[in-house]
Enzyme design. Structure first.
Site, short mmCIF file in Angstrom:
data_model
loop_
_atom_site.label_atom_id
_atom_site.label_comp_id
_atom_site.label_asym_id
_atom_site.label_seq_id
_atom_site.Cartn_x
_atom_site.Cartn_y
_atom_site.Cartn_z
N ASP A 98 0.80 -1.22 0.00
CA ASP A 98 0.00 0.00 0.00
C ASP A 98 0.84 1.27 0.00
OD1 ASP A 98 0.95 -0.40 2.59
OD2 ASP A 98 -1.00 -0.95 3.40
N ASN A 167 -7.26 -2.87 14.19
CA ASN A 167 -8.67 -3.21 13.94
C ASN A 167 -8.82 -4.43 13.03
OD1 ASN A 167 -7.96 -2.23 11.44
ND2 ASN A 167 -9.41 -0.53 11.41
N HIS A 169 -7.07 -4.95 10.18
CA HIS A 169 -6.79 -4.76 8.75
C HIS A 169 -5.47 -5.42 8.36
CE1 HIS A 169 -4.76 -0.60 9.66
NE2 HIS A 169 -3.80 -1.45 9.38
N GLU A 174 -9.55 -2.06 5.43
CA GLU A 174 -10.23 -1.75 6.68
C GLU A 174 -11.52 -2.56 6.78
OE1 GLU A 174 -8.51 -0.02 8.71
OE2 GLU A 174 -8.37 2.11 8.20
C1 GLP Z 1 -0.56 -0.30 8.65
C2 GLP Z 1 -0.16 -0.79 7.25
C3 GLP Z 1 0.02 -2.27 7.24
C4 GLP Z 1 0.73 -2.63 8.52
C5 GLP Z 1 -0.25 -2.52 9.66
C6 GLP Z 1 0.37 -2.69 11.03
O1 GLP Z 1 -1.55 0.63 8.67
N1 GLP Z 1 -1.02 -0.40 6.18
O2 GLP Z 1 0.73 -2.66 6.09
O3 GLP Z 1 1.22 -3.94 8.45
O4 GLP Z 1 -0.96 -1.31 9.55
O5 GLP Z 1 1.23 -1.62 11.32
P1 GLP Z 1 2.24 -1.63 12.51
O6 GLP Z 1 3.23 -2.69 12.22
O7 GLP Z 1 2.86 -0.27 12.51
O8 GLP Z 1 1.48 -1.91 13.75
#
Ligand code: GLP
Length: 272
Positions: A98, A167, A169, A174
């Site tokens: 993304d 959440n 995702h 989402e």
């Molecule tokens: C983000 C990204 C994901 C990521 C996830 C967890 O928003 N879009 O690719 O793996 O949420 O993020 P984090 O590792 O900072 O908790």
């Protein structure tokens, strides 16, 4: 859920029976004591995928969970044989999940900047090898179509590395999110913008409202998936994931339907 064949006193592997309410699942769970140990195992898996034949593109994630993994990976490669580094440089092609709409690689909050700093610069990989959606595209919907098509043309992902959002995702899919959603432009939840504010000076209002993300369909089409979950903050969502049947309310729960998912978690994330 399958039981991992690896069991030592430092590792705890869980079978379906150990998780109350766990659905029939292809997820293989491996619990390690610390986030550092998880990063080391994830880095090894990544290196393995880089050297596997036939060569297929890697699917990569960003976020805080990935920082120690990419650090362990680059240290591993730099400390290894020059031949391995050369092979990696010659054949590397990765598709990130993304990117924020409106941000380009020159913006420090962009995932493109993250990738350049964590893998591109240390390993000498070009931006043409580290692919992401173009957050600065004039038409983000068309860019999402183009990016999804580019991944299809490349034959899809071999190993997909995933983090887990608070959440539920994966990528920026989402909740609610159906399993057949493909690469597209999405609006981010307020809670996600809050969770990702650290990269924007701690101010959630500076986190872009939209992103381009690969969908659950592309994620589930990967040959293998490595889901990494660390830290006590993720314990409630990890528990939900382990106990939930596939459902749009928890996008990561669709991973139960994939035959080859390895889930690496640290003890803190399992402590709910
Ligand atoms: C983000 C990204 C994901 C990521 C996830 C967890 O928003 N879009 O690719 O793996 O949420 O993020 P984090 O590792 O900072 O908790």
């Amino acid at each position: 859920m399958r039981t991992s064949s690896v069991t030592t006193t430092e590792e705890r592997c869980c079978a379906a029976g150990e998780q109350p309410g766990s659905p029939d699942s292809g997820i293989q769970l491996q619990v390690l004591p610390t986030a550092e140990a998880v990063a080391e195992q994830a880095a090894l898996a990544l290196l393995d995928a880089c050297l596997a034949r036939p060569r297929r593109p890697l699917g990569l994630a960003t976020g805080r969970t990935m920082v120690p993994i990419y650090a362990a990976f680059t240290a591993m490669v730099q400390g290894g044989s020059p031949r391995t580094l050369e092979t990696l440089r010659n054949h590397w092609r990765s598709f990130n999940l993304d990117e924020y709409v409106g941000l380009g690689p020159e913006d420090p909050g962009s995932f493109a900047a993250d990738m350049r700093a964590s893998l591109g610069q240390p390993l000498g990989l070009s931006t043409a090898q580290l692919l992401l959606p173009d957050g600065r595209a004039a038409d983000p919907d068309a860019e999402a179509q183009r990016y999804g098509a580019a991944l299809r043309e490349a034959g899809g992902v071999g190993l997909q590395v995933l983090g887990l959002g608070l959440n539920g995702h994966v990528g920026f899919n989402e909740p609610p999110c159906a399993a057949d959603r493909r690469c597209r432009c999405v609006s981010l939840r307020a809670s996600t913008r809050q969770a990702n504010a650290a990269a924007f000076g701690g101010d959630p209002s500076r986190v872009p409202e939209r992103a381009i993300t690969l969908g659950l369909a592309e994620i589930l089409e990967a040959e293998r998936i490595l889901l990494v979950v660390t830290g006590a903050a993720k314990a409630p969502v990890l528990r939900r994931l382990l106990q939930s049947s596939p459902s749009a309310d928890l996008p990561a729960s669709w991973l139960h339907r994939h035959p080859r998912v390895r889930l690496l978690a640290d003890a803190a994330a399992m402590a709910a």
